[in-house]
Design an enzyme around this catalytic site. Sequence first.
Site, short mmCIF file in Angstrom:
data_model
loop_
_atom_site.label_atom_id
_atom_site.label_comp_id
_atom_site.label_asym_id
_atom_site.label_seq_id
_atom_site.Cartn_x
_atom_site.Cartn_y
_atom_site.Cartn_z
N GLY A 1 0.48 5.94 0.29
CA GLY A 1 -0.35 7.13 0.48
C GLY A 1 0.55 8.33 0.47
CB SER A 2 -0.18 11.93 0.98
OG SER A 2 -0.85 11.80 2.22
N GLY B 1 3.71 7.99 2.71
CA GLY B 1 4.77 7.03 2.48
C GLY B 1 4.27 5.72 1.89
CE LYS C 1 0.25 1.78 8.17
NZ LYS C 1 -0.94 2.53 8.56
N GLY D 1 0.83 -1.20 0.00
CA GLY D 1 0.00 0.00 0.00
C GLY D 1 0.86 1.25 0.00
CB VAL E 1 2.04 0.10 3.77
CG1 VAL E 1 1.89 -0.97 4.85
CG2 VAL E 1 1.45 1.42 4.26
CG ASP F 1 -8.27 9.32 6.77
OD1 ASP F 1 -9.36 9.55 6.23
OD2 ASP F 1 -7.28 8.90 6.16
#
Length: 557
Positions: free
Chosen positions: A16-17, A19, A37, A14, A21, A129
């Site tokens: 995201g903004s 970093g 992460k 995975g 995973v 979130d």
Amino acid sequence: MNNSRDFKLRERIGSGSYGVVYKGIWITNKSVKVAVKCLEKGNNKDSETNILREIRNLQELKHENIVTFHGSYRQKNICLIFEYSDCGSLYDYLQKKIGKVSNIEKLHWMLQCANGMEYLHSKKTVHRDLKTQNLLLFNNYRTLKICDFGTVKQYATENTELIGTIGYMAPEVCTSDGKYTEKCDVFSYGITFWEVFAEKKPFNDLQKQNMHPLAIQNRIINGARPNINDMQICKDSNLIKAIIEKCWDRDPERRPTMKGLITFLGIDLRLYTPINFEDIEITECFVIGRYGLGCKAYWRTGFLNQKVDVKIIRSNSQKEINILREIYKLKALAHQNIVTLYGASRNPEDQLYMIFEYAKCGSLNNFLHLAKVKFPLHCKMKWTEHCLQGLDYLHNKNIVHGDLTTNNLFLFDDCRKLKIFLFGQVNEITNNPTDNTQFTESFYYMAPEVLYGETTFTKESDVYSFGIIMWEILTEVNPVAKFNDNQPSTIHEIIDDTQSNENSDYSNRHFTKVKSTIKRCCSKSPKDRPLIKNLCSNWFIDGPEFQNPSRINCCIT
């Protein structure tokens, strides 16, 4: 921080903004799977300081519905190590339609989510979130845990924009000066709840119209919400729709708290959960008191296969209506310090099975007098506080326990949480009056006016029993052995002698308060005993001896 050489990164799972995973292996910890992460941004000094501060905060959080944080290490940038979920996210489960899931199982997921969120809020942590992508499934999809909470992600991205996902964000956050609060999390919880039961992405119809995210955001600010009727709820649980609409109310003050949601869902789960006898698998039985058998069992509902405690009741047709009435009353109780009754069933021999939540740690009586464990004082004081809170809940509902002993107090959550087992009038209805087994056990906790037949059980007699229990918890002395059939006449002499007991590890200053409370509870006259609600509001865990560091286990050897 850990040593980076102790971890081997595998495939990327995975991003995201903040970093990337990776699936990883923790070599020095029996080669366990972990999720790593790696934060790709946040290289300035201020961001790194904030990240390190947040890492310390993460290490303090321990809850069965929060993804475990194992630590961190530094390679190019800071990497965070979490427990790994073989089952993936709730989002993946719903979108890939991995299996058919019942409404009851969905309710269990959302109850676990509410429990985890309530814990975060109790620690002054706002998620920011909350969505199905940040809810991970474990234990063959039975256990739900929350991840990606707090502000690490915000610090790592060096981004001042809103970090929540459009569609889940509360309308007040969408304004230029919006701030995240606990009620923002409640809004996101409502949207997530809708998604689980509707099995649709929130506002997917607007996204299909290629509507710009800011336009969707503006719709939400102006009151747009998912279609509540898309939720596939069983007909007996329509109240859930009403509570979800309260969660996403435009006014934050009108939204419920997570604690209130837990109470509501606890009642709903028990009132509307039919239990089929074929779904109960008994693993072990033993005789309990005068009313029948106690058993350990598994309760199968779809893919859930949870451990439960079962009480098998001997009854007859003349008592049946009264027993069922009492079972219904017990099912309506919902409190974090009351043992949960899931429901009842009937076997082919027409015996009633009462299904309770499983007390892994067993009774407080066994733990105090049989387990070879040294109990820290903060743990003992928490037990007494939990007992008070459970009693206060019962007394507010005009329910008298009537058989409050350490055998009817059970420990959960690695012995950190105490819950009251309330069998109520079911016990009395099914009892054989000529059998004094249970009476002998309860004798040492009975108020004198009840013992001498002057009155039946009252709230005041419960207070007396609590006083004996408090004395027993703090001294670790069994009243059955200590009183030697002299209760209640010698109780105050025994309390006066408690300070010299070798197990009394608290200071004289605090002991004076403790002993005074016990004496007041054990007053011979009921009118001289304090009310439980007054004890709750004036509880005195105020000294360093009574503190409860969250990182210290209560009773684990």
